[in-house]
Design an enzyme around this catalytic site. Structure first.
Site, PDB file in Angstrom:
ATOM      1  N   CYS A   2       8.921 -34.835  -3.857  1.00  0.00           N
ATOM      2  CA  CYS A   2       9.686 -33.580  -3.889  1.00  0.00           C
ATOM      3  C   CYS A   2       8.812 -32.404  -4.300  1.00  0.00           C
ATOM      4  O   CYS A   2       7.845 -32.563  -5.046  1.00  0.00           O
ATOM      5  CB  CYS A   2      10.807 -33.699  -4.905  1.00  0.00           C
ATOM      6  SG  CYS A   2      11.881 -35.092  -4.599  1.00  0.00           S
ATOM      7  N   ARG A  27       3.442 -32.462   0.712  1.00  0.00           N
ATOM      8  CA  ARG A  27       3.740 -33.498  -0.287  1.00  0.00           C
ATOM      9  C   ARG A  27       4.629 -34.603   0.289  1.00  0.00           C
ATOM     10  O   ARG A  27       4.710 -35.680  -0.269  1.00  0.00           O
ATOM     11  CB  ARG A  27       4.447 -32.870  -1.500  1.00  0.00           C
ATOM     12  CG  ARG A  27       3.570 -31.900  -2.251  1.00  0.00           C
ATOM     13  CD  ARG A  27       4.384 -31.103  -3.258  1.00  0.00           C
ATOM     14  NE  ARG A  27       4.855 -31.914  -4.363  1.00  0.00           N
ATOM     15  CZ  ARG A  27       4.175 -32.150  -5.467  1.00  0.00           C
ATOM     16  NH1 ARG A  27       2.976 -31.636  -5.618  1.00  0.00           N
ATOM     17  NH2 ARG A  27       4.684 -32.882  -6.435  1.00  0.00           N
ATOM     18  N   TRP A  73      12.206 -35.810  -1.247  1.00  0.00           N
ATOM     19  CA  TRP A  73      11.751 -37.098  -0.708  1.00  0.00           C
ATOM     20  C   TRP A  73      12.694 -38.124  -1.314  1.00  0.00           C
ATOM     21  O   TRP A  73      12.695 -38.346  -2.519  1.00  0.00           O
ATOM     22  CB  TRP A  73      10.307 -37.349  -1.131  1.00  0.00           C
ATOM     23  CG  TRP A  73       9.674 -38.538  -0.490  1.00  0.00           C
ATOM     24  CD1 TRP A  73       9.136 -38.613   0.764  1.00  0.00           C
ATOM     25  CD2 TRP A  73       9.510 -39.842  -1.063  1.00  0.00           C
ATOM     26  NE1 TRP A  73       8.643 -39.876   0.997  1.00  0.00           N
ATOM     27  CE2 TRP A  73       8.863 -40.655  -0.099  1.00  0.00           C
ATOM     28  CE3 TRP A  73       9.837 -40.415  -2.293  1.00  0.00           C
ATOM     29  CZ2 TRP A  73       8.541 -41.985  -0.324  1.00  0.00           C
ATOM     30  CZ3 TRP A  73       9.514 -41.750  -2.521  1.00  0.00           C
ATOM     31  CH2 TRP A  73       8.869 -42.514  -1.537  1.00  0.00           C
ATOM     32  N   ASN A 100      12.447 -33.014  -9.315  1.00  0.00           N
ATOM     33  CA  ASN A 100      11.416 -33.896  -8.766  1.00  0.00           C
ATOM     34  C   ASN A 100      11.250 -35.038  -9.758  1.00  0.00           C
ATOM     35  O   ASN A 100      11.155 -34.802 -10.959  1.00  0.00           O
ATOM     36  CB  ASN A 100      10.108 -33.088  -8.630  1.00  0.00           C
ATOM     37  CG  ASN A 100       8.915 -33.963  -8.299  1.00  0.00           C
ATOM     38  OD1 ASN A 100       9.062 -35.102  -7.880  1.00  0.00           O
ATOM     39  ND2 ASN A 100       7.724 -33.428  -8.505  1.00  0.00           N
ATOM     40  N   GLY A 101      11.242 -36.284  -9.275  1.00  0.00           N
ATOM     41  CA  GLY A 101      11.051 -37.418 -10.186  1.00  0.00           C
ATOM     42  C   GLY A 101      12.279 -38.309 -10.197  1.00  0.00           C
ATOM     43  O   GLY A 101      13.121 -38.241  -9.304  1.00  0.00           O
ATOM     44  N   GLU A 488      -9.460 -49.993   4.184  1.00  0.00           N
ATOM     45  CA  GLU A 488      -9.153 -48.569   4.280  1.00  0.00           C
ATOM     46  C   GLU A 488      -8.898 -48.173   5.748  1.00  0.00           C
ATOM     47  O   GLU A 488      -7.983 -47.400   6.043  1.00  0.00           O
ATOM     48  CB  GLU A 488     -10.316 -47.762   3.666  1.00  0.00           C
ATOM     49  CG  GLU A 488     -10.207 -46.253   3.770  1.00  0.00           C
ATOM     50  CD  GLU A 488      -8.952 -45.656   3.123  1.00  0.00           C
ATOM     51  OE1 GLU A 488      -8.233 -46.361   2.407  1.00  0.00           O
ATOM     52  OE2 GLU A 488      -8.688 -44.469   3.394  1.00  0.00           O
ATOM     53  N   LYS A 492      -5.436 -46.568   7.134  1.00  0.00           N
ATOM     54  CA  LYS A 492      -5.372 -45.292   7.872  1.00  0.00           C
ATOM     55  C   LYS A 492      -4.602 -45.474   9.168  1.00  0.00           C
ATOM     56  O   LYS A 492      -3.746 -44.672   9.509  1.00  0.00           O
ATOM     57  CB  LYS A 492      -6.775 -44.753   8.216  1.00  0.00           C
ATOM     58  CG  LYS A 492      -7.592 -44.177   7.100  1.00  0.00           C
ATOM     59  CD  LYS A 492      -7.114 -42.862   6.558  1.00  0.00           C
ATOM     60  CE  LYS A 492      -6.132 -43.041   5.424  1.00  0.00           C
ATOM     61  NZ  LYS A 492      -6.606 -43.221   4.109  1.00  0.00           N
ATOM     62  N   GLU A 495      -0.806 -46.164   8.598  1.00  0.00           N
ATOM     63  CA  GLU A 495      -0.140 -45.035   7.957  1.00  0.00           C
ATOM     64  C   GLU A 495       0.196 -43.918   8.952  1.00  0.00           C
ATOM     65  O   GLU A 495       1.283 -43.348   8.908  1.00  0.00           O
ATOM     66  CB  GLU A 495      -1.113 -44.542   6.885  1.00  0.00           C
ATOM     67  CG  GLU A 495      -0.721 -43.427   6.035  1.00  0.00           C
ATOM     68  CD  GLU A 495      -1.739 -43.219   4.906  1.00  0.00           C
ATOM     69  OE1 GLU A 495      -1.302 -42.846   3.840  1.00  0.00           O
ATOM     70  OE2 GLU A 495      -2.962 -43.411   5.096  1.00  0.00           O
ATOM     71  N   HIS A 511      -9.519 -69.243   8.132  1.00  0.00           N
ATOM     72  CA  HIS A 511      -8.582 -69.903   7.220  1.00  0.00           C
ATOM     73  C   HIS A 511      -7.134 -69.520   7.521  1.00  0.00           C
ATOM     74  O   HIS A 511      -6.263 -69.702   6.677  1.00  0.00           O
ATOM     75  CB  HIS A 511      -8.941 -69.570   5.768  1.00  0.00           C
ATOM     76  CG  HIS A 511     -10.310 -70.044   5.389  1.00  0.00           C
ATOM     77  ND1 HIS A 511     -10.609 -71.386   5.232  1.00  0.00           N
ATOM     78  CD2 HIS A 511     -11.470 -69.373   5.193  1.00  0.00           C
ATOM     79  CE1 HIS A 511     -11.889 -71.512   4.933  1.00  0.00           C
ATOM     80  NE2 HIS A 511     -12.432 -70.300   4.906  1.00  0.00           N
ATOM     81  N   LYS A 610       2.685 -37.309  -0.242  1.00  0.00           N
ATOM     82  CA  LYS A 610       1.286 -37.113  -0.626  1.00  0.00           C
ATOM     83  C   LYS A 610       1.046 -37.539  -2.077  1.00  0.00           C
ATOM     84  O   LYS A 610       0.197 -38.355  -2.348  1.00  0.00           O
ATOM     85  CB  LYS A 610       0.896 -35.643  -0.407  1.00  0.00           C
ATOM     86  CG  LYS A 610      -0.563 -35.344  -0.726  1.00  0.00           C
ATOM     87  CD  LYS A 610      -1.500 -36.057   0.232  1.00  0.00           C
ATOM     88  CE  LYS A 610      -2.944 -35.854  -0.114  1.00  0.00           C
ATOM     89  NZ  LYS A 610      -3.807 -36.810   0.609  1.00  0.00           N
TER      90      LYS A 610
HETATM   91  O1  M6R Z   1      -3.322 -39.356  -5.406  1.00  0.00           O
HETATM   92  P1  M6R Z   1      -3.751 -40.797  -5.446  1.00  0.00           P
HETATM   93  O2  M6R Z   1      -5.154 -40.985  -5.021  1.00  0.00           O
HETATM   94  O3  M6R Z   1      -3.466 -41.443  -6.766  1.00  0.00           O
HETATM   95  O4  M6R Z   1      -2.821 -41.518  -4.380  1.00  0.00           O
HETATM   96  C1  M6R Z   1      -2.832 -42.901  -4.228  1.00  0.00           C
HETATM   97  C2  M6R Z   1      -2.180 -43.319  -2.956  1.00  0.00           C
HETATM   98  O5  M6R Z   1      -0.835 -42.937  -2.946  1.00  0.00           O
HETATM   99  C3  M6R Z   1      -2.865 -42.703  -1.723  1.00  0.00           C
HETATM  100  O6  M6R Z   1      -4.218 -43.001  -1.694  1.00  0.00           O
HETATM  101  C4  M6R Z   1      -2.213 -43.216  -0.430  1.00  0.00           C
HETATM  102  O7  M6R Z   1      -2.462 -44.580  -0.277  1.00  0.00           O
HETATM  103  C5  M6R Z   1      -2.720 -42.414   0.751  1.00  0.00           C
HETATM  104  N1  M6R Z   1      -1.613 -41.935   1.521  1.00  0.00           N
HETATM  105  C6  M6R Z   1      -3.592 -43.193   1.674  1.00  0.00           C
HETATM  106  O8  M6R Z   1      -4.041 -42.436   2.738  1.00  0.00           O
END
Ligand code: M6R
Length: 615
Positions: A2, A27, A73, A100-101, A488, A492, A495, A511, A610
């Protein structure tokens, strides 16, 4: 997650609120709303984008000299107009709340307020706050006191904004565990979840601290802290001048923030390593004033992080063990915080986070402290974040604002920082000769140029992306320090393109996962010319022999030749220890171009946020 914007000004605040919400779009959110006060509260909400809210504002001529606005959110209750903020309560006159939260005790509070006669019209935990503030307002006839008394009863991590119908000239905001700052302007005073939302109106910012409640009117503000006193004790907070440039938060000539951020990596890494570039040797002071004494008393490392930042930690584990001879454990923050690990007071706890506001990482670092770990270090991209404030040492990645939900430049700058930590520890532990130190400094100085050359593979990656966009699944393989890079790459891809992707250590394929391999399953492999290359080649043979289609990112000298179902893109150089950083780039580009072909929302992928400020 949020986003909150609040404003009280000389002129109509609606443009400021909407501009702020647009800035906070990155965000992540699934509904938006605002309320302005003009003797009565005028509320607008939509499940669409902020652009939809802007349309509504135009249709309904909403304006006012004070207002609060929000992007939601969804956590409690589906994304719907009914659940969108602001939420309103009011038996005598109306009040509105944005939040927010998460309010953890919302169920018991809801029952209590229902007994008091309040009727709930949404599924949110936020509505509890609105009714609770109204309840206290009836007792005290003072909104400021009502907010203070309410937060004393709320459990959880949150930031809120509140305004009332009968005082259309002020807003009240409070922070407890979620980010919130004040902006002090010439024509008004403002509040927002982050500085980018307010840059058009002011650069003078106050970062609220835990338990702070602030009252904003057009030309004044006051802050109290409610941690030790229900009604709050007046506090002074430092005013910071934000040096965030508009350019840094705008897209410029790019089509997406992610694209911009991928291409910014040479500069972002150069900024992060600037102090090293100018130095003749590496010194612990890079990590803060107390670093020398803390690092010399440290005998092991515990890394806590989530998502991409966790992957950076996994790479660092290989470096720390191999180069510095330092035992290192890397834990997913959301798991660590609920385990009963054995603490070692000499372990340095390293929290890695782009935002510095990730709830799980913050909680895990605090938990480690409670367990008896005395030293902590934040590797973080946001100087004023909660993580940086709670650790003994800090190293700021100077990537600049990262707006695309998919983390890119934050990751490579985290890796550069963690390599620096490794080299520092290696030097302090006499594991690094002076000659090797100079070699490392030279390699780090060369890193921005090497990253630039990795970016050159984009046209070849784009060709591959066309084939991937028709697939539903993909496997990513790597070995050793490149295994986390495969993880990673898979993160990506899933996501932002919504293609199901999994990473495996290449030796693990036989395995189990090998059963998945057929001509429909693209397999991406990271094949640097390191000591594991021979082993990796055997693993690739196992895939090839079973009809799998291989897409290999190799070093120039890896000696893997193209053949049927085996495609190769070569990076210009082999970078030794820095290789994982260079091999990240083509994987980011692959995900980006596949997402483009699929037409997904690259910067704001569905369901994601975000800064993950809730558990
Ligand atoms: O702000 P942070 O680095 O703590 O965030 C951690 C994860 O939420 C963040 O890396 C998330 O996995 C990304 N969307 C990946 O691209």
């Amino acid at each position: 997650m949020c986003g909150i914007v609040g404003a009280v000004a000389r002129d109509n605040v609606v443009p400021v609120l909407l501009e702020g919400l647009l800035r906070l779009e990155y965000r992540g959110y699934d509904s938006a709303g605002l309320v302005v006060s003009n003797n009565s509260l005028h509320r607008l909400r939509t499940t669409g984008r902020v652009a939809e809210l802007i349309k509504l504002v135009g249709e309904q001529n909403a304006e006012g000299l004070a207002g609060i606005a929000h992007t939601r959110w969804a956590t409690h209750g589906a994304p719907s107009e009914r659940n969108a903020h602001p939420h309103i309560s009011g038996t005598e006159s109306q009040i509105a709340v944005v939040h927010n939260g998460i309010i953890e005790n919302h169920e018991s509070m809801r029952e209590r307020l229902q007994t008091d006669g309040y009727v709930f019209v949404s599924d949110t935990d936020t509505e509890v706050i609105a009714h609770l503030v109204d309840y206290h307002l009836k007792q005290t006839q003072d909104l400021f006191k009502a907010v203070c008394l309410s937060i004393a009863e709320l459990q959880g991590a949150y930031a809120i904004g509140v305004m009332e119908e009968i005082r259309p000239d002020r807003i009240i905001v409070a922070r407890n565990g979620a980010p919130l700052l004040l902006g002090l302007g010439e024509d008004g005073n403002y509040a927002a979840s982050d500085a980018s939302a307010l840059l058009k109106v002011t650069r003078n910012m106050i970062y609220l601290e835990e338990g702070d409640v602030a009252e904003l009117v057009r030309d004044q503000y006051r802050i109290v802290n409610c941690l030790n006193n229900q009604l709050g004790e007046p506090v002074e907070r430092v005013v910071h001048k934000s040096d965030l440039s508009n350019e840094a938060i705008e897209m410029g000539p790019y089509d997406h923030f992610m694209q911009k951020e991928v291409f910014e990596q040479p500069g972002a890494v150069a900024n992060t390593l600037e102090m090293v570039f100018n130095a003749q040797s590496i010194s612990p002071n890079l990590f803060g004033a107390q670093a020398e004494s803390v690092l010399s008393d440290t005998d092991s490392i515990l890394i806590l992080a989530c998502g991409t930042s966790y992957h950076a930690g996994l790479v660092a584990q290989y470096w720390l063990e191999t180069v510095a001879g330092m035992p290192c454990s890397v834990q997913i923050a959301s798991e660590y915080r609920y385990r009963d690990p054995i603490a070692n007071p000499k372990t340095l706890v390293v929290g890695i986070s782009q935002s510095g506001e990730t709830a799980d990482t913050l909680a895990a670092v605090s938990y480690a402290k409670e367990l008896g770990h005395q030293y902590s270090l934040a590797v973080c991209n946001v100087a004023e974040s909660a993580l940086v404030r709670q650790t003994t040492l800090r190293f700021l990645t100077r990537a600049g604002p990262e707006i695309g939900v998919a983390s890119t430049k934050a990751f490579t700058t985290q890796l550069a920082s963690l390599l620096l930590l490794t080299v520092t520890l290696a030097k302090m532990r006499n594991k690094l000769s002076a000659e090797r130190e100079q070699q490392m400094i030279r390699a780090l100085r060369h890193l921005p140029a090497a990253l630039q050359s990795s970016l050159q593979v984009e046209p070849e990656v784009e060709v591959w992306a066309r084939r991937f966009s028709e697939k539903h699944h993909a496997l990513f393989l790597g070995r050793g320090v490149h295994y986390p890079i495969a993880m990673e790459g898979a993160l990506k891809l899933k996501e932002i393109s919504y293609i199901h992707a999994e990473a495996y250590a290449a030796g693990e394929l036989k395995h189990g996962p090998l059963a998945l391999v057929d001509s429909e399953m693209p397999i991406v492999a990271i094949a640097p010319n390191d000591q594991l290359l021979g082993k990796l080649k055997s693993n690739l043979q196992e895939v090839h022999a079973r009809g799998g289609e291989l897409y290999v990112f190799a070093d120039a000298d890896s000696q893997i030749e193209e053949s049927e179902n085996l495609h190769v893109i070569r990076l210009a150089e082999h970078a030794g220890l820095l290789s994982p950083i260079l091999h990240t780039i083509p994987l980011q580009l692959l995900a980006y171009h596949v997402a483009l072909k699929k037409g997904t929302d690259v910067d704001k992928p569905r369901n994601l946020a975000k800064a993950v400020t809730v558990e």
